[in-house]
Design an enzyme around this catalytic site. Structure first.
Site, PDB file in Angstrom:
ATOM      1  N   SER A 340      63.713  82.504  12.538  1.00  0.00           N
ATOM      2  CA  SER A 340      64.910  83.193  12.060  1.00  0.00           C
ATOM      3  C   SER A 340      65.773  83.622  13.241  1.00  0.00           C
ATOM      4  CB  SER A 340      64.490  84.417  11.249  1.00  0.00           C
ATOM      5  OG  SER A 340      63.825  85.337  12.097  1.00  0.00           O
ATOM      6  N   TYR A 341      66.910  84.219  12.937  1.00  0.00           N
ATOM      7  CA  TYR A 341      67.865  84.652  13.954  1.00  0.00           C
ATOM      8  C   TYR A 341      67.189  85.566  14.978  1.00  0.00           C
ATOM      9  CZ  TYR A 341      72.284  86.155  15.901  1.00  0.00           C
ATOM     10  OH  TYR A 341      73.322  86.407  16.742  1.00  0.00           O
TER      11      TYR A 341
END
Length: 629
Positions: A340-341
């Site tokens: 994820s980010y």
DNA sequence: GCAAGGTC
């Protein structure tokens, strides 16, 4: 049909939101920028009805700030930097992004901002609005803002159906920070470079052809970062070791030897310890008595969900990876869709996230697949647990977690390590705590008390997958009961010395910066990198550990400004913290932008005047430090 | 050429 233009802060969000709002039926168009795609679909917005939608994005800021042409480097007396006109400028990449926004705005009826819901995102939203209005002024009264904090589909649909407005106060706060950072940074950087640049250059054996004169920069984050390193360096340099004395008992039963530590720790008075020692020997000789036995369950807590700062700290600690390198590797993994980010401050997972599905993804891996499988088994020990919740939430991104199993798909060593770390950390978060048993036995010898502690690890749980953390059973305590008398195998008075702290590690520096609000998750690594580039600090290996040591120049700058005696030291985190407090007041409507900008610029002007008058102190300090380092 | 903050 009305047309709605939606703009996110980065393509990954545009793509994900388009996917959700369109139910998977969007078509993709290229844009002038290689980072950005446009997604077309239809959606029923409350403010527009059934609409044709284009979802696009920028890639961070659309504009930058600079002084106008007339006030470039060397073109004006430095004090003018404090009130010179400021202009918004675009780089080539930003120009391409802006042209996409303008083109897509031209026939739009509504504009909806989907930038991250943090302060900087609010400002980027404002930049997008200004750019769109340049192409289509009629949009002015039709601007909405989506409020969302993660990409779970119900949450995103809800955000689309309940639009808000841009928060002008947050926009003002960011503009304030930008202006103060720019003016103070440019003014003092030019001043320091003019004052010390050629001197430093000569000391480095220059000037050399094709090589620029060194830049001595000041930045609101650079200096406090440097200050932390110099602080530690000075504490070690000035450290005076002290001698201390203490008592220690040992007990041997069979092959087991147990050490009992003095409850008083150690004392700095030799005579006092000697007197107590004599007293104990006189009253009890080699006999002690068990006076207390405390036994209780104990736990080793699983980690909190992963933030950027924690990732950088631990990659530095466990893999000796610099903060910059680990963040770059994490970014690549994110772009490839594995994690994820990677820039987040949030350390709790939104309730709606399907974490079990993410654990399921990992069951195919040959390193931790079995572990992940066992977590999902509702019968066995160490069953899936919802992660602990930390207190931080940046309102923009969830904690860092793996998205899909990378398997053997990674060939870059750093990316491999970071992916493994992120995944093991995530699985550890979803596991049970380590469980054990702790026993403390207290002996009385004469009038004094001594303790021995033993831990028995009963269930390792998360520790089996989180291989970076050690937790082992310690010494086994002898099998004795309260009231029992024992013969000591030794009773000694010993001496020792206090030792200085170690030099600063990158991992400690990240922790200090984070705790003091110096930089953000995305920039902490850059500031550390920058002050190395500027030759203020250097990395140095000592006994397998890498430390950050200030250079002559770094130490001189900190002490030089101390000698000048500014009220708020440049090298301390206070000034930056004050700025954060004032930005918060702007966000809360308790101060306005002009007021805060004026306060800070006036302060910096004062400091500039003082620094200029006492500039000799900077030179003298540098000469002095050079002669002793 | 100078800052710090986004993102690639």
């Amino acid at each position: 049909m009305p047309r709605v233009l939606c703009v996110a802060e980065k393509n990954s969000i545009a793509k994900a939101v388009a996917g959700i709002l369109s139910g998977g039926n969007s078509s993709r168009r290229d844009s002038p920028s290689k980072y950005i795609k446009n997604y077309d679909f239809s959606f029923d917005f409350a403010f527009a009805g059934s609409s044709e939608v284009t979802m696009t994005s920028v890639a961070g800021h659309l504009t930058g700030l600079d002084l106008d042409q007339a006030h470039g480097w060397g073109k004006c007396p430095i004090p003018q930097v404090f009130d010179a006109p400021i202009v918004d400028i675009r780089t080539k990449d930003q120009e391409k992004m802006a042209s996409n926004i303008k083109r897509e705005s031209r026939n739009a009826d509504f504009l909806m901002i989907w930038t991250d819901c943090d302060r900087e995102g609010e400002y980027i939203g404002w930049e997008i609005v200004q750019t769109a209005l340049q192409a289509n002024g009629a949009l002015r009264n039709n601007v909405y803002r989506a409020t969302f904090s993660h990409l779970e589909s119900r949450h995103i649909l809800n955000a689309a159906r309940n639009p808000n407005r841009l928060d002008q106060r947050a926009v003002d706060a960011v503009r304030t920070r930008m202006e103060v950072d720019l003016r103070s940074g440019v003014a003092f950087t030019r001043f320091l470079t003019e004052l010390l640049g050629s001197k430093i250059e000569r000391d480095l054996g220059g000037p050399k052809p094709n090589q620029q004169r060194p830049i001595i920069s000041y930045g609101t984050c650079q200096f406090p970062t440097l200050g932390f390193v110099v602080d530690r360096f000075e504490r070690i340099r000035k450290f005076v070791s002290e001698e201390f004395w203490y008592l220690v008992l040992t007990l041997s039963t069979g092959s087991n030897k147990t050490t009992f530590q003095w409850e008083r720790g150690h004392l700095f008075d030799r005579l006092a310890v000697a007197v107590i020692y004599e007293l104990c020997i006189e009253s009890s000789r080699n006999l002690a008595k068990v006076v207390n036995l405390k036994s209780k369950p104990t736990s080793k807590y699983r980690p909190f969900p992963l933030t950027t700062v924690e990732l950088q700290k631990n990659c530095s600690r466990y893999f000796k990876m610099s903060a910059k390198v680990s963040l770059e590797a994490a970014e690549k993994l994110y772009q490839k869709g594995y994690i994820s980010y990677p820039r987040t401050e949030t350390d709790n997972f939104p309730q709606a996230m399907d974490l079990r599905a993410l654990v399921q993804q990992q069951t195919s891996d040959n390193r931790w697949g079995t572990y992940a499988g066992n977590l999902l088994n509702d019968e066995g020990p160490n069953r899936f647990q919802w992660p602990r919740s930390g207190k931080h939430d940046d309102k923009a991104h969830p904690p860092i977690h793996p998205i899909v199993s990378a398997g053997a798909g990674l060939d870059d060593e750093n990316q491999k390590k970071v992916y493994e770390y992120v995944t093991r950390h995530f699985l550890a978060c979803c596991s049970e705590d380590g469980k054990g048993h702790s026993t403390t036995m207290t002996l009385q010898w004469g009038p004094e008390f001594f303790n021995a502690n033993g831990i028995v690890v009963l269930e390792r749980n998360f520790l089996d997958v989180y291989v970076y953390m050690k937790w082992d059973s310690t010494q086994e305590l002898p099998n004795l009961n309260v009231g029992q008398s024992v013969e000591l195998s030794s009773y000694l008075m010993k001496d020792g010395q206090t030792s200085p702290p170690n030099q600063m590690t990158e991992s400690e520096l990240i922790l200090l910066m984070d705790a003091n609000g110096i930089g953000t998750d995305a920039t902490i690594a850059e500031h550390i990198e920058k002050i190395q580039q500027r030759d203020y600090i250097k990395k140095k290996k000592l006994n397998k550990q890498t430390y950050l040591i200030p250079t002559t120049l770094g130490v001189s700058l900190v002490h030089g400004f101390e000698a000048i005696g500014l009220e708020d030291s440049f090298a301390k985190p206070f000034l930056r913290r004050q700025m954060e407090i004032d930005l918060k007041l702007i966000c809360d409507g308790l101060k306005n932008r002009n007021e805060v900008v004026n306060d800070f610029i006036t302060k910096y002007q004062d400091y500039y005047g003082l620094t200029n008058t006492r500039q000799n102190k900077l030179i003298e300090t540098y000469t002095d430090i050079k002669s002793i380092m």
